[in-house]
Design a protein around this motif. Sequence first.
Motif, short mmCIF file in Angstrom:
data_model
loop_
_atom_site.label_atom_id
_atom_site.label_comp_id
_atom_site.label_asym_id
_atom_site.label_seq_id
_atom_site.Cartn_x
_atom_site.Cartn_y
_atom_site.Cartn_z
N SER A 107 14.27 24.22 49.12
CA SER A 107 15.15 24.32 47.96
C SER A 107 16.29 23.31 48.02
O SER A 107 16.76 22.83 46.97
CB SER A 107 15.72 25.74 47.84
OG SER A 107 16.41 26.10 49.04
N HIS A 143 5.32 25.39 43.66
CA HIS A 143 6.35 26.42 43.59
C HIS A 143 6.69 26.93 44.99
O HIS A 143 7.87 27.07 45.35
CB HIS A 143 5.88 27.57 42.70
CG HIS A 143 6.81 28.75 42.69
ND1 HIS A 143 8.01 28.74 42.00
CD2 HIS A 143 6.73 29.97 43.30
CE1 HIS A 143 8.61 29.89 42.17
NE2 HIS A 143 7.87 30.65 42.95
N ASP A 144 5.67 27.18 45.79
CA ASP A 144 5.90 27.66 47.15
C ASP A 144 6.60 26.60 48.00
O ASP A 144 7.47 26.92 48.82
CB ASP A 144 4.57 28.04 47.80
CG ASP A 144 3.94 29.26 47.15
OD1 ASP A 144 4.64 29.98 46.41
OD2 ASP A 144 2.72 29.48 47.35
N LEU A 190 10.26 26.63 47.27
CA LEU A 190 10.95 27.75 47.90
C LEU A 190 11.33 27.42 49.34
O LEU A 190 12.38 27.85 49.83
CB LEU A 190 10.08 29.01 47.86
CG LEU A 190 9.83 29.63 46.48
CD1 LEU A 190 8.92 30.84 46.60
CD2 LEU A 190 11.16 30.04 45.82
#
Length: 223
Positions: free
Chosen positions: A54, A47-48, A51
Amino acid sequence: MSRKTVYIDESGNFGSRGRYFTIAGTVIDGNKQVRQKELRKIKKVLHDAKLHNSECISSNGELKAANISIDERATFLQRITNKANFSVNYITVDLKHAMDRLLHEQNIFYNYLTSYVIRPIVQDDSELTNLCIILDMRNSAVKRSRNFDDYIKTKIWTEWQAWNVDVEIMYVESQTSVGIQLADFTSNAINGYFLSKNDNLVNIIRPNIIYQIFRTKNLVNNF
């Protein structure tokens, strides 16, 4: 009593135009609860990474190692090896020496190579009772291989004589499996080393690598 889950993915051009091809298995030990705990750690790191990258996420929401910079791949691998407990088995082959028939019968070749990733999991753990093998259903060789289940079970129960091991085989969409996505990053790092001889990425995961094999003529020409 031992339970293991292995997530299988590959890196490289599996065809006559490719040079090296790697199949890697990311292995998580433990029951369902332990596995889910480790997968949550992997999911958080992924997930990080999304980010920070993207613009590199595919339309299905997946972040592929090949689509981000080497520095970002290194950051991901460093974080994941610090947080999650997993091991890696892999086989890399030099396709330059592969017989043409195998390059055209990719499902047979894929099954054979994948067995080298599975074998140490089975043979090196005398307490193993449950093995779950998870593969990316979008892989073209997997799509064409309708006999992988029978092939690998025959290997496990007869050739390797692990008849007491319950085997479960699952085919999933890679974007739904963080285990497959981790295997994508590990196989990319390994195959990238053979292509460029730059070991920066593979050195990060080297402590996690339990079994490794690199073959040219000795393996593929004796198929």
